[in-house]
Design a protein around this motif. Structure first.
Motif, PDB file in Angstrom:
ATOM      1  N   LEU A 105     -99.020  39.905  -9.143  1.00  0.00           N
ATOM      2  CA  LEU A 105     -99.759  39.660  -7.918  1.00  0.00           C
ATOM      3  C   LEU A 105    -100.868  40.610  -7.683  1.00  0.00           C
ATOM      4  O   LEU A 105    -101.753  40.436  -6.835  1.00  0.00           O
ATOM      5  N   TRP A 106    -100.426  41.866  -8.147  1.00  0.00           N
ATOM      6  CA  TRP A 106    -101.540  42.894  -8.035  1.00  0.00           C
ATOM      7  C   TRP A 106    -101.909  43.627  -9.067  1.00  0.00           C
ATOM      8  O   TRP A 106    -101.167  44.504  -9.539  1.00  0.00           O
ATOM      9  N   ASP A 107    -102.961  43.282  -9.620  1.00  0.00           N
ATOM     10  CA  ASP A 107    -103.654  43.892 -10.988  1.00  0.00           C
ATOM     11  C   ASP A 107    -104.130  45.547 -10.558  1.00  0.00           C
ATOM     12  O   ASP A 107    -104.646  45.463  -9.522  1.00  0.00           O
ATOM     13  N   THR A 143    -103.002  49.109  -4.307  1.00  0.00           N
ATOM     14  CA  THR A 143    -103.498  47.708  -4.330  1.00  0.00           C
ATOM     15  C   THR A 143    -103.526  46.848  -3.237  1.00  0.00           C
ATOM     16  O   THR A 143    -103.997  45.808  -2.988  1.00  0.00           O
ATOM     17  N   HIS A 144    -102.707  47.465  -2.078  1.00  0.00           N
ATOM     18  CA  HIS A 144    -102.678  47.185  -0.703  1.00  0.00           C
ATOM     19  C   HIS A 144    -102.329  47.919   0.292  1.00  0.00           C
ATOM     20  O   HIS A 144    -102.049  49.288  -0.421  1.00  0.00           O
ATOM     21  N   THR A 145    -102.645  47.768   1.586  1.00  0.00           N
ATOM     22  CA  THR A 145    -102.268  48.774   2.527  1.00  0.00           C
ATOM     23  C   THR A 145    -100.684  48.922   2.830  1.00  0.00           C
ATOM     24  O   THR A 145    -100.235  49.901   3.508  1.00  0.00           O
ATOM     25  N   SER A 146     -99.878  48.018   2.128  1.00  0.00           N
ATOM     26  CA  SER A 146     -98.449  47.826   2.518  1.00  0.00           C
ATOM     27  C   SER A 146     -97.954  49.443   2.325  1.00  0.00           C
ATOM     28  O   SER A 146     -96.715  49.551   2.703  1.00  0.00           O
ATOM     29  N   PRO A 147     -98.245  50.235   1.229  1.00  0.00           N
ATOM     30  CA  PRO A 147     -97.138  51.423   1.163  1.00  0.00           C
ATOM     31  C   PRO A 147     -97.424  52.322   2.490  1.00  0.00           C
ATOM     32  O   PRO A 147     -96.462  53.180   2.502  1.00  0.00           O
ATOM     33  N   PHE A 199    -107.736  48.792  -3.929  1.00  0.00           N
ATOM     34  CA  PHE A 199    -108.580  48.732  -5.101  1.00  0.00           C
ATOM     35  C   PHE A 199    -107.472  47.613  -6.093  1.00  0.00           C
ATOM     36  O   PHE A 199    -106.352  47.669  -6.090  1.00  0.00           O
ATOM     37  N   ARG A 200    -108.168  46.631  -7.120  1.00  0.00           N
ATOM     38  CA  ARG A 200    -107.203  45.809  -7.820  1.00  0.00           C
ATOM     39  C   ARG A 200    -108.197  45.834  -9.020  1.00  0.00           C
ATOM     40  O   ARG A 200    -109.419  45.703  -8.962  1.00  0.00           O
ATOM     41  N   HIS A 201    -107.430  45.453 -10.141  1.00  0.00           N
ATOM     42  CA  HIS A 201    -108.000  45.325 -11.655  1.00  0.00           C
ATOM     43  C   HIS A 201    -108.493  43.670 -11.170  1.00  0.00           C
ATOM     44  O   HIS A 201    -107.710  42.963 -11.511  1.00  0.00           O
ATOM     45  N   PHE A 233    -111.184  46.008   1.488  1.00  0.00           N
ATOM     46  CA  PHE A 233    -110.506  46.684   2.518  1.00  0.00           C
ATOM     47  C   PHE A 233    -109.346  45.592   3.143  1.00  0.00           C
ATOM     48  O   PHE A 233    -109.639  44.490   3.371  1.00  0.00           O
ATOM     49  N   GLN A 234    -108.346  46.328   3.500  1.00  0.00           N
ATOM     50  CA  GLN A 234    -107.425  45.500   4.157  1.00  0.00           C
ATOM     51  C   GLN A 234    -107.224  46.419   5.434  1.00  0.00           C
ATOM     52  O   GLN A 234    -106.924  47.650   5.805  1.00  0.00           O
ATOM     53  N   VAL A 235    -106.234  45.460   6.394  1.00  0.00           N
ATOM     54  CA  VAL A 235    -105.408  46.401   7.642  1.00  0.00           C
ATOM     55  C   VAL A 235    -104.243  45.973   7.721  1.00  0.00           C
ATOM     56  O   VAL A 235    -103.832  44.511   7.513  1.00  0.00           O
ATOM     57  N   GLU A 236    -103.340  46.732   7.694  1.00  0.00           N
ATOM     58  CA  GLU A 236    -101.823  46.525   7.509  1.00  0.00           C
ATOM     59  C   GLU A 236    -101.262  46.523   9.085  1.00  0.00           C
ATOM     60  O   GLU A 236    -101.769  47.489   9.841  1.00  0.00           O
ATOM     61  N   GLY A 237    -100.427  45.658   9.379  1.00  0.00           N
ATOM     62  CA  GLY A 237     -99.819  45.792  10.787  1.00  0.00           C
ATOM     63  C   GLY A 237     -98.239  45.837  10.654  1.00  0.00           C
ATOM     64  O   GLY A 237     -97.750  45.219   9.619  1.00  0.00           O
ATOM     65  N   ALA A 276     -94.372  42.423   9.542  1.00  0.00           N
ATOM     66  CA  ALA A 276     -95.732  43.041   9.200  1.00  0.00           C
ATOM     67  C   ALA A 276     -96.668  41.952   8.493  1.00  0.00           C
ATOM     68  O   ALA A 276     -96.157  40.857   8.420  1.00  0.00           O
ATOM     69  N   PHE A 277     -97.950  42.535   8.604  1.00  0.00           N
ATOM     70  CA  PHE A 277     -98.963  41.532   8.060  1.00  0.00           C
ATOM     71  C   PHE A 277    -100.099  42.338   7.424  1.00  0.00           C
ATOM     72  O   PHE A 277     -99.990  43.565   7.651  1.00  0.00           O
ATOM     73  N   GLY A 278    -100.598  41.641   6.510  1.00  0.00           N
ATOM     74  CA  GLY A 278    -101.630  42.361   5.719  1.00  0.00           C
ATOM     75  C   GLY A 278    -102.969  41.298   5.667  1.00  0.00           C
ATOM     76  O   GLY A 278    -102.729  40.471   5.197  1.00  0.00           O
ATOM     77  N   MET A 279    -104.219  41.888   5.972  1.00  0.00           N
ATOM     78  CA  MET A 279    -105.477  40.943   6.139  1.00  0.00           C
ATOM     79  C   MET A 279    -106.354  41.855   5.504  1.00  0.00           C
ATOM     80  O   MET A 279    -106.734  42.980   5.514  1.00  0.00           O
TER      81      MET A 279
END
Ligand code: PHE
Length: 351
Positions: free
Chosen positions: A161-163, A181-185, A207-209, A221-225, A319-322
């Motif tokens: 799901l995350w290249d 690849t996401h702001t989840s970490p 960033f993603r491939h 850009f993402q924002v994690e909640g 949690a959410f990520g947009m």
């Protein structure tokens, strides 16, 4: 040679000298007149005085007195003219350097916030009203935080799901570095450094491939909640996201949850808003479905809470990520994600 003719010569000399001084248009001309008339060696006055010896002795003091008077008068005129020329020079200069203080000033060129920054701030403002606080988290992340701690083991197919773009740099513990690849970490970092209750917002670059096209960037850009507290439920998540959607896209905008899958949330959902282009009728922008997905979300997986040092028997979380780019595109009617990072002033000046 007699007194009368010498006196007449001196009077004439005085007149010529004063005229020359008055006519001098600059310092050079003035100095030439000074040398010509009252110069000690070659001056006309000196020449007259040289002839004084031919006069009867009793006339000499009289002639000397007249000559002195002439010298003084001429030297005074020279001094005055010199001062006048200096004043004129100053006036000329002032006129040349004149500043018109009544002219309008040059306009200051003001920049404006980048639409992604502006959108991020607006998102943070809305969640801020519910007590969410903005945290920062690194763009170069470890494999263990970007994946493993989020319940995505090394060879798990969910990684597809995350290249990923890996960073070729050694680490002390053999962990691999990658561009997140996401702001989840960031969830993991917040959980490990603070205690519940947690209400965190983590905006940032990801960033993603990715094969780049109008809706995919390899940099976005993402924002994690993240909210963690006792008794946190899916209803809180739903209510919060509704408030958010209404604040950003208008009160009464219909929303829905759809089942989704993420390894780090259970259950997982996709959060949709009714299409802001066609208001639900179905159009190319929403794939004719009438709905647009604006984020992924879910209840934080117990494994993830435990990895964050939080007891899932006591605390629950959501949690959410947009994607911020996506939100900004909807807000401003931008149809190509690539505009955001091309730095084209014609695009940026519109905000
Ligand atoms: N990290 C997920 C993504 O990038 C989004 C997400 C965040 C989903 C938090 C659930 C909870 O696709």
């Amino acid at each position: 040679m007699d007194l009368a003719s010498v006196s007449a010569d001196l009077a004439a000399l005085r007149q010529r000298a004063l005229a020359a001084v008055a006519d001098a248009d600059d310092l050079k001309e003035l100095e030439a007149a000074e040398t010509a008339f009252v110069g000690r060696k070659q001056g006309a006055l000196t020449a007259v005085l040289r002839g004084i010896g031919a006069l009867p002795a009793e006339d000499r003091p009289r002639v000397g007195a007249i000559a002195n008077e002439v010298r003084e008068a001429v030297e005074e005129a020279i001094a005055e003219r010199r001062a006048r020329l200096a004043a004129i020079a100053l006036e000329v200069r002032l006129a040349a350097e004149r500043v018109d203080v009544t002219l309008p000033g040059r306009p200051l060129r003001r920049g404006s916030l980048h639409p992604l920054v502006e959108t991020t701030r607006e998102i943070a403002r809305i969640f801020g009203q519910f007590g969410f606080v903005v945290y920062e988290s690194p763009e170069v992340e470890t494999d263990s935080l970007n994946f493993q701690a989020l319940n995505i083991p090394a060879d798990h197919p969910a990684r597809d799901l995350w290249d990923t773009l890996y960073v070729d740099a050694p680490t002390n513990d053999g962990d691999r570095l990658l561009l997140r690849t996401h702001t989840s970490p960031g969830q993991m970092r917040v959980m490990r450094q603070t205690r519940p209750p947690i209400r965190a917002l983590l905006p940032g670059r990801c960033f993603r491939h990715e094969a780049v096209d109008a809706s995919h960037g390899f940099e976005f850009f993402q924002v994690e909640g993240l909210m963690v507290d006792e008794g946190t439920t899916m209803a809180h998540l739903r209510g919060l996201l509704d408030e958010f959607a209404h604040a950003l896209f208008g009160a009464g905008r219909p929303t829905r949850f759809r089942p989704g899958y993420y390894p780090f949330t259970e259950p997982s959902v996709a959060f949709d808003i009714q299409c802001v282009v066609c208001d639900g009728g179905g159009c190319p922008a929403c794939g004719r479905s009438g709905w647009m997905t604006i984020l992924g979300a879910g209840m934080v997986h117990p494994v993830v809470l435990r990895n964050g040092g939080i007891d899932p028997e006591v605390y629950q979380g959501f949690a959410f990520g947009m994607g911020i780019d996506r939100i900004a595109m909807l807000r401003y009617g931008i149809n190509d994600i690539r505009y955001f990072l091309e730095n084209d002033a014609r695009f940026l000046e519109q905000f």
